[in-house]
Write a protein that holds these residues in place. Structure first.
Motif, short mmCIF file in Angstrom:
data_model
loop_
_atom_site.label_atom_id
_atom_site.label_comp_id
_atom_site.label_asym_id
_atom_site.label_seq_id
_atom_site.Cartn_x
_atom_site.Cartn_y
_atom_site.Cartn_z
N THR A 28 91.30 -47.02 36.75
CA THR A 28 92.31 -45.96 36.82
C THR A 28 91.92 -44.81 35.89
O THR A 28 92.09 -43.64 36.24
CB THR A 28 93.70 -46.51 36.46
N ALA A 29 91.39 -45.14 34.73
CA ALA A 29 90.95 -44.09 33.79
C ALA A 29 89.86 -43.23 34.43
O ALA A 29 89.91 -42.00 34.35
CB ALA A 29 90.45 -44.72 32.49
N LEU A 30 88.91 -43.87 35.09
CA LEU A 30 87.84 -43.13 35.76
C LEU A 30 88.40 -42.26 36.89
O LEU A 30 88.03 -41.09 37.03
CB LEU A 30 86.79 -44.09 36.31
N LEU A 31 89.30 -42.80 37.68
CA LEU A 31 89.93 -42.04 38.76
C LEU A 31 90.67 -40.83 38.19
O LEU A 31 90.56 -39.72 38.72
CB LEU A 31 90.90 -42.93 39.56
N ALA A 32 91.39 -41.03 37.10
CA ALA A 32 92.13 -39.93 36.47
C ALA A 32 91.17 -38.83 36.03
O ALA A 32 91.43 -37.64 36.25
CB ALA A 32 92.94 -40.44 35.29
N ARG A 33 90.06 -39.20 35.42
CA ARG A 33 89.08 -38.21 34.95
C ARG A 33 88.43 -37.47 36.13
O ARG A 33 88.21 -36.26 36.06
CB ARG A 33 87.98 -38.86 34.12
N GLN A 34 88.14 -38.19 37.20
CA GLN A 34 87.53 -37.55 38.36
C GLN A 34 88.47 -36.50 38.96
O GLN A 34 88.06 -35.36 39.20
CB GLN A 34 87.18 -38.59 39.43
N ILE A 35 89.71 -36.91 39.19
CA ILE A 35 90.67 -35.99 39.79
C ILE A 35 90.97 -34.85 38.83
O ILE A 35 91.08 -33.69 39.23
CB ILE A 35 91.95 -36.73 40.23
N GLN A 36 91.09 -35.16 37.55
CA GLN A 36 91.36 -34.13 36.55
C GLN A 36 90.27 -33.06 36.58
O GLN A 36 90.55 -31.86 36.49
CB GLN A 36 91.46 -34.74 35.17
N GLY A 37 89.03 -33.46 36.72
CA GLY A 37 87.93 -32.51 36.79
C GLY A 37 88.06 -31.58 37.99
O GLY A 37 87.82 -30.37 37.90
N GLU A 38 88.47 -32.13 39.13
CA GLU A 38 88.66 -31.31 40.34
C GLU A 38 89.83 -30.35 40.17
O GLU A 38 89.75 -29.17 40.56
CB GLU A 38 88.87 -32.22 41.55
N GLU A 39 90.91 -30.83 39.56
CA GLU A 39 92.08 -29.97 39.32
C GLU A 39 91.75 -28.86 38.32
O GLU A 39 92.17 -27.71 38.48
CB GLU A 39 93.27 -30.79 38.82
N SER A 40 90.98 -29.21 37.30
CA SER A 40 90.59 -28.23 36.28
C SER A 40 89.72 -27.13 36.90
O SER A 40 89.89 -25.95 36.60
CB SER A 40 89.86 -28.93 35.14
N ALA A 41 88.81 -27.53 37.77
CA ALA A 41 87.94 -26.55 38.44
C ALA A 41 88.77 -25.61 39.31
O ALA A 41 88.54 -24.39 39.34
CB ALA A 41 86.89 -27.27 39.28
N MET A 42 89.76 -26.15 40.01
CA MET A 42 90.62 -25.31 40.85
C MET A 42 91.45 -24.37 39.98
O MET A 42 91.60 -23.19 40.32
CB MET A 42 91.53 -26.19 41.72
N ALA A 43 91.99 -24.87 38.88
CA ALA A 43 92.78 -24.01 37.98
C ALA A 43 91.93 -22.85 37.48
O ALA A 43 92.39 -21.70 37.46
CB ALA A 43 93.32 -24.83 36.81
N LYS A 44 90.70 -23.13 37.08
CA LYS A 44 89.81 -22.08 36.59
C LYS A 44 89.53 -21.06 37.70
O LYS A 44 89.58 -19.85 37.47
CB LYS A 44 88.50 -22.69 36.10
#
Length: 156
Positions: free
Chosen positions: A122-138
């Motif tokens: 779950t931690a890995l999944l959270a980091r993966q999705i977080q990276g995608e969301e962060s890229a979209m926010a930027k």
């Protein structure tokens, strides 16, 4: 599992908002941006629901969350009332950026909770999705200024 539920609810809200933003987009670029992220958000939601089920939870619709999504969509419509199309694009970018930033924070909470519970998957999944969301926010952030300038020019 609560943080997974929160992330699923937020992705559901994002899906609703991205559909509306794509439908309301004035430019083809904006429409394609929201449609692309809509696909990504649907994937995030499916991956989270799969993880929840693996952990023994249940992926289910929530009436309260559905109502909140509807209220959010109605609030967007109210904000757009009486605005020209260029202003709508800017408001959509602002709303999308705020939503993505919230998602980044929710995935940070999910990561921390999962990591402290020794739930590496779950931690890995959270980091993966977080990276995608962060890229979209930027990506959204850097579009806001240009959109605002266009809106000001169109209003004069």
């Amino acid at each position: 599992m609560r943080y997974i539920d929160d992330a699923i609810a937020l992705e559901a809200a994002s899906i609703t908002a991205m559909r509306d933003m794509a439908k309301d987009a004035v430019s083809t670029d904006e429409r394609l941006l929201y449609e692309g992220h809509l696909t990504e958000s649907e994937s995030h939601k499916q991956r989270l629901e799969g993880r929840l089920i693996t952990l023994g939870g249940e992926a289910k619709r929530s009436l309260v969350k559905d109502v909140m999504n509807s209220i959010g969509a109605a609030a967007t419509n109210i904000l757009h009332a009486g605005k020209n199309d260029d202003e709508k694009d800017t408001r959509n970018l602002l709303q999308a950026y705020a939503m993505e930033s919230l998602e980044v924070a929710v995935y940070e909470a999910l990561y921390a909770a999962a990591n402290s519970s020794d739930d590496g998957e779950t931690a890995l999944l959270a980091r993966q999705i977080q990276g995608e969301e962060s890229a979209m926010a930027k990506h959204l952030f850097f579009r806001i200024a240009d959109s605002s300038i266009i809106a000001v020019g169109a209003a004069t």
